[in-house]
Motif scaffolding. Sequence first.
Motif, PDB file in Angstrom:
ATOM      1  N   SER A  82      53.918  34.990  16.843  1.00 47.68           N
ATOM      2  CA  SER A  82      53.628  36.305  16.645  1.00 47.68           C
ATOM      3  C   SER A  82      53.383  36.635  15.411  1.00 47.68           C
ATOM      4  CB  SER A  82      54.953  37.171  17.210  1.00 47.68           C
ATOM      5  OG  SER A  82      56.074  36.849  16.436  1.00 47.68           O
ATOM      6  N   VAL A  83      53.665  35.844  14.292  1.00 43.88           N
ATOM      7  CA  VAL A  83      53.534  36.153  13.001  1.00 43.88           C
ATOM      8  C   VAL A  83      52.070  35.768  12.390  1.00 43.88           C
ATOM      9  CG1 VAL A  83      54.304  35.561  10.532  1.00 43.88           C
ATOM     10  CG2 VAL A  83      55.919  35.864  12.336  1.00 43.88           C
ATOM     11  N   VAL A  84      51.516  34.703  12.886  1.00 38.79           N
ATOM     12  CA  VAL A  84      50.160  34.233  12.510  1.00 38.79           C
ATOM     13  C   VAL A  84      49.217  34.582  13.205  1.00 38.79           C
ATOM     14  CG1 VAL A  84      51.504  32.127  11.627  1.00 38.79           C
ATOM     15  CG2 VAL A  84      50.405  32.205  13.853  1.00 38.79           C
ATOM     16  N   HIS A  85      49.486  35.174  14.537  1.00 42.80           N
ATOM     17  CA  HIS A  85      48.364  35.628  15.172  1.00 42.80           C
ATOM     18  C   HIS A  85      47.914  36.812  14.770  1.00 42.80           C
ATOM     19  CE1 HIS A  85      46.428  37.425  18.696  1.00 42.80           C
ATOM     20  NE2 HIS A  85      46.067  36.262  19.276  1.00 42.80           N
ATOM     21  N   PRO A  86      46.593  37.074  14.566  1.00 43.09           N
ATOM     22  CA  PRO A  86      45.949  38.563  14.230  1.00 43.09           C
ATOM     23  C   PRO A  86      46.506  39.904  14.917  1.00 43.09           C
ATOM     24  CG  PRO A  86      44.405  37.049  15.045  1.00 43.09           C
ATOM     25  CD  PRO A  86      45.431  36.245  14.985  1.00 43.09           C
ATOM     26  N   VAL A  92      39.780  40.538  15.536  1.00 34.39           N
ATOM     27  CA  VAL A  92      39.774  39.570  14.812  1.00 34.39           C
ATOM     28  C   VAL A  92      40.138  38.131  15.475  1.00 34.39           C
ATOM     29  CG1 VAL A  92      41.016  38.658  12.634  1.00 34.39           C
ATOM     30  CG2 VAL A  92      40.479  41.164  12.922  1.00 34.39           C
ATOM     31  N   LEU A  93      39.372  37.240  15.472  1.00 37.60           N
ATOM     32  CA  LEU A  93      39.715  35.845  16.117  1.00 37.60           C
ATOM     33  C   LEU A  93      40.840  35.020  15.518  1.00 37.60           C
ATOM     34  CD1 LEU A  93      36.137  34.600  16.598  1.00 37.60           C
ATOM     35  CD2 LEU A  93      37.558  35.989  18.251  1.00 37.60           C
ATOM     36  N   ALA A  94      41.852  34.313  16.352  1.00 30.67           N
ATOM     37  CA  ALA A  94      42.740  33.757  15.811  1.00 30.67           C
ATOM     38  C   ALA A  94      42.196  32.363  15.324  1.00 30.67           C
ATOM     39  CB  ALA A  94      43.907  33.761  16.803  1.00 30.67           C
ATOM     40  N   ASN A 151      51.221  40.927  19.446  1.00 31.14           N
ATOM     41  CA  ASN A 151      51.985  40.386  18.694  1.00 31.14           C
ATOM     42  C   ASN A 151      53.363  40.859  19.007  1.00 31.14           C
ATOM     43  OD1 ASN A 151      50.046  39.005  17.398  1.00 31.14           O
ATOM     44  ND2 ASN A 151      50.435  39.718  15.475  1.00 31.14           N
ATOM     45  N   ASN A 152      53.754  42.236  19.086  1.00 32.54           N
ATOM     46  CA  ASN A 152      55.087  42.794  19.445  1.00 32.54           C
ATOM     47  C   ASN A 152      55.315  42.163  20.972  1.00 32.54           C
ATOM     48  OD1 ASN A 152      55.514  43.815  17.161  1.00 32.54           O
ATOM     49  ND2 ASN A 152      54.117  45.694  17.900  1.00 32.54           N
ATOM     50  N   ALA A 153      54.479  41.983  22.057  1.00 28.08           N
ATOM     51  CA  ALA A 153      54.774  41.543  23.235  1.00 28.08           C
ATOM     52  C   ALA A 153      55.419  40.187  23.131  1.00 28.08           C
ATOM     53  CB  ALA A 153      53.775  41.544  24.163  1.00 28.08           C
TER      54      ALA A 153
END
Length: 543
Positions: free
Chosen positions: A139-143, A148-150, A218-220
């Motif tokens: 959840s931190v490193v995912h854009p 925006v592509l991960a 990310n929050n999910a």
Amino acid sequence: MVRSFDKDSRKGSDGTFPLSNAPTDTVSIPDMSPRPSLSSLDEPDWPQTWRAYFCLTGCFFLMFNSWGLVNAYGTWSSYYVGHSLLGTDQLKLNLIGSTQSFLVLLLSNPVGRLLDAGYSRHVIGFGSVMVPLGLFLLSVVHPSELGVLANFGTVWGLQGFLVGLGMAPFFVSSSQVAATWFPKRRGLAVGYVACGASVAGVVYPTMLRYLILELGFNNAVRCVAGLTTVTCLFSFIFATPNPAHDHHEPKSWASKRTWFDTDAKNNKAFWWFTAAVAFMFFGFYPIFFNIEEWAAVLGYGTRDGVGIKIAFAEETDRPIETFWLLTIMNGASTAGRLLLAHFCDKVGALNMHSAAQITCSLLVLILWPLAGSENAAIAFCVVFGLFSGTVIGCPPASMANILNCTYSSPEDAHFAKKKLGHWTGMMYSFAAIPALTGPLIAGHMITTYNTYLTLQMWSGSCLLLSFVCMLFARWYLPCLDGEMVSIKLARKLGRHVDPTREKSCVSDVAFDERLSQAPTRVQSQMPSRQISREKVDQPERMV
């Protein structure tokens, strides 16, 4: 009753007996089982302490956070393909989920051996840290911005490898730890634990889907990581073995027999069944990983995002959201796992496993390709999910049948229980490579041939080959009356039967509960059938 042995003789794992291939004169075997003690007769069917039921719940959460996350990966993949990993090959997307299942299976044997030696707190504690940590880091490193592509390598490293590494201690621990508290209800207790995987397959996709819409990806993921943290902490505190359970460390951790029981190397039924499980994992999880994308591509469901190479068909009015298909499949799997715990004792674990396996293969080969509407897709998910619960839950029970026929005499019958975790761990470890490569092969065929028919034929064929291998394994096991299948077939064909070729699976009254698919009805010197039912550790019913 299974013969007991003292602590000194149990210390170490090297004590084994050779495979029994010689005919057994069941009438001349004396009853060498010790008479049940008064305390064992007075022991209640269900534990009277709250610790047993808290442990059962903790073990449920162990399965919830291992195979449950693997079962739910299809929803993650559906989001990646339409958003942060837009345009990524289906092979790479499947690699994340298959890495998780690969690590869980590969480490099953060493984890089981560590549990036998009494290191349950260490292995469960390791997983309780790694699974939530991997999800929080994801959840931190995912854009956080849409569009925006991960980085695929980062997502694979955290969700596939780190989380998968944490899942590995949970899988074997869940059943082995729970079984120590429920000696007389072992099958049902472990059956309830196994439902954690399918229940998680309902909870996690639903939770992830709606939280993504409300809070963003990310929050999910942080919410999912929070749930895993709470449940893992509960498991770490309460999922502890019964203090009365006897552990045995090996004489040498470097010994080959510590990690591979050489008694299995000449057991044909073991190897054929191990091959069956390998083929099963070749074709099983590609279905769970790709069911949502199949529905979206053919217009039987909707999901946000685009980006797959196959063009969408015209959608129907108000089609179901694709994550519901995976949820329905996992929900039906729960019913299949519960039915397994009930019917295995009646029809035999390997017999039931084979029937469910051929049914699943025909469903994938015939019903799935012919599913031409949303209702047909839902019907496939319900029926396949029901039988898939039996298919994925039966291997330990079927392996226990093989063990009971391998160690059939009263003198060495206790090894059938002692070696169940070891042989099951070896079986799963051999299936690790198929679990990794099966979804990759299916994903490659989807993108190469631009059709999901390749996935359906691949998975269906692998499940069918698994059924064939189960038939060969069954060939080397005796029937209900103790007679081998080859002997019965030769007699029906009118050929001469050599009695020295007959191999029977000795079944004293202590083995009567139809624990294997081939118990032998023989005369016993046990005092009563009720006392014989005190053989309470029923490994065949592990799921």
